[in-house]
Scaffold this motif. Sequence first.
Motif, short mmCIF file in Angstrom:
data_model
loop_
_atom_site.label_atom_id
_atom_site.label_comp_id
_atom_site.label_asym_id
_atom_site.label_seq_id
_atom_site.Cartn_x
_atom_site.Cartn_y
_atom_site.Cartn_z
N GLU A 122 0.83 -1.19 0.00
CA GLU A 122 0.00 0.00 0.00
C GLU A 122 0.87 1.25 0.00
O GLU A 122 1.64 1.49 0.94
CB GLU A 122 -0.90 -0.02 1.24
CG GLU A 122 -1.99 0.96 1.24
CD GLU A 122 -2.94 0.75 2.40
OE1 GLU A 122 -3.91 1.52 2.48
OE2 GLU A 122 -2.73 -0.15 3.22
N ARG A 123 0.75 2.01 -1.03
CA ARG A 123 1.54 3.23 -1.18
C ARG A 123 1.26 4.20 -0.04
O ARG A 123 0.11 4.38 0.36
CB ARG A 123 1.20 3.87 -2.53
CG ARG A 123 2.04 5.05 -2.83
CD ARG A 123 1.69 5.63 -4.20
NE ARG A 123 2.88 6.26 -4.71
CZ ARG A 123 3.66 5.76 -5.65
NH1 ARG A 123 3.34 4.64 -6.22
NH2 ARG A 123 4.74 6.40 -6.02
N GLY A 124 2.32 4.80 0.51
CA GLY A 124 2.18 5.82 1.54
C GLY A 124 2.13 5.31 2.97
O GLY A 124 2.13 6.10 3.90
N VAL A 125 2.10 3.99 3.17
CA VAL A 125 2.08 3.43 4.53
C VAL A 125 3.51 3.17 4.97
O VAL A 125 4.26 2.46 4.29
CB VAL A 125 1.25 2.12 4.60
CG1 VAL A 125 1.36 1.50 5.99
CG2 VAL A 125 -0.20 2.40 4.25
N TRP B 271 1.25 11.31 11.52
CA TRP B 271 1.69 10.08 12.18
C TRP B 271 0.77 9.78 13.35
O TRP B 271 0.30 10.68 14.04
CB TRP B 271 3.13 10.24 12.70
CG TRP B 271 4.12 10.36 11.58
CD1 TRP B 271 4.51 11.51 10.96
CD2 TRP B 271 4.82 9.30 10.95
NE1 TRP B 271 5.42 11.21 9.98
CE2 TRP B 271 5.63 9.86 9.95
CE3 TRP B 271 4.85 7.91 11.13
CZ2 TRP B 271 6.46 9.09 9.14
CZ3 TRP B 271 5.68 7.16 10.33
CH2 TRP B 271 6.46 7.75 9.34
N THR C 61 2.19 5.97 9.48
CA THR C 61 1.59 6.99 8.64
C THR C 61 0.94 6.29 7.47
O THR C 61 1.45 5.28 6.98
CB THR C 61 2.63 8.03 8.14
OG1 THR C 61 1.95 9.00 7.32
CG2 THR C 61 3.74 7.39 7.33
N ARG C 62 -0.19 6.81 7.04
CA ARG C 62 -0.88 6.26 5.88
C ARG C 62 -0.96 7.28 4.76
O ARG C 62 -1.57 7.03 3.73
CB ARG C 62 -2.28 5.79 6.28
CG ARG C 62 -2.20 4.64 7.31
CD ARG C 62 -3.53 4.20 7.81
NE ARG C 62 -4.31 3.59 6.75
CZ ARG C 62 -5.57 3.21 6.90
NH1 ARG C 62 -6.18 3.36 8.06
NH2 ARG C 62 -6.23 2.66 5.90
N ASP C 63 -0.29 8.42 4.96
CA ASP C 63 -0.30 9.47 3.94
C ASP C 63 1.12 9.92 3.58
O ASP C 63 1.38 11.09 3.38
CB ASP C 63 -1.15 10.65 4.40
CG ASP C 63 -0.70 11.25 5.73
OD1 ASP C 63 0.41 10.91 6.20
OD2 ASP C 63 -1.46 12.05 6.30
N ASN C 64 2.02 8.95 3.54
CA ASN C 64 3.41 9.19 3.12
C ASN C 64 4.15 10.17 4.03
O ASN C 64 5.01 10.91 3.58
CB ASN C 64 3.45 9.66 1.67
CG ASN C 64 4.71 9.20 0.97
OD1 ASN C 64 5.25 8.14 1.28
ND2 ASN C 64 5.18 9.98 0.03
N LYS D 124 2.86 12.66 6.11
CA LYS D 124 2.27 13.95 6.46
C LYS D 124 1.76 13.95 7.89
O LYS D 124 1.94 14.92 8.62
CB LYS D 124 1.15 14.31 5.48
CG LYS D 124 1.64 14.60 4.09
CD LYS D 124 0.51 14.95 3.16
CE LYS D 124 1.07 15.10 1.77
NZ LYS D 124 0.15 14.70 0.74
#
Length: 172
Positions: free
Chosen positions: A2-5, A25, A18-21, A23
């Motif tokens: 999953e991208r950004g995790v 935490w 983080t799940r938004d790369n 931004k």
Amino acid sequence: LERGVIWVGANDGPFHVTRDNGKTWTNITPKDLPEGGRVQWIEASPHRRGSAYVAVLRYMFDDWRPHIYRTDDYGRTWTHLTGADSGFPQDHPTRVVREDPAREGLLYAGTEYGLFISFDNGASWQPFQQNMPATPITDMKVFPNDLVMATRGRGFWVLDNLTPLHQMDAQI
């Protein structure tokens, strides 16, 4: 998966995701984990989004118990996988945990004294030393179908061909 995790752990205990790369935490440290342990390893599951495994080392606090946890919801809840009823010796501090990329739920755990294996996603464990001496296992990687282990003292071991482990089931 999953991208950004991104999963991170600190030398003094807390871990975050983080799940938004990066931004924002979220502190996802398990509530029942004693404060101050070293997060030795976080392994994102190669099979399931939101799942990860954590190995925490606490022997510097004279806590020799194994601490491996699993989350399946990005750290909102955690399951302690190495309690007294898990088959894991309670005096084997854990250094690394990995999930096999070819077989979901097949876990390898490196401890201060050797190797352990779980065929049921950490519900139960058994020793898996084979011909390896009792030595700290500091890292592991499945590559490509072998288990490569780094040990304390600049050594390494290779368990060749994991195919038989992938084929094992409850009847074997």
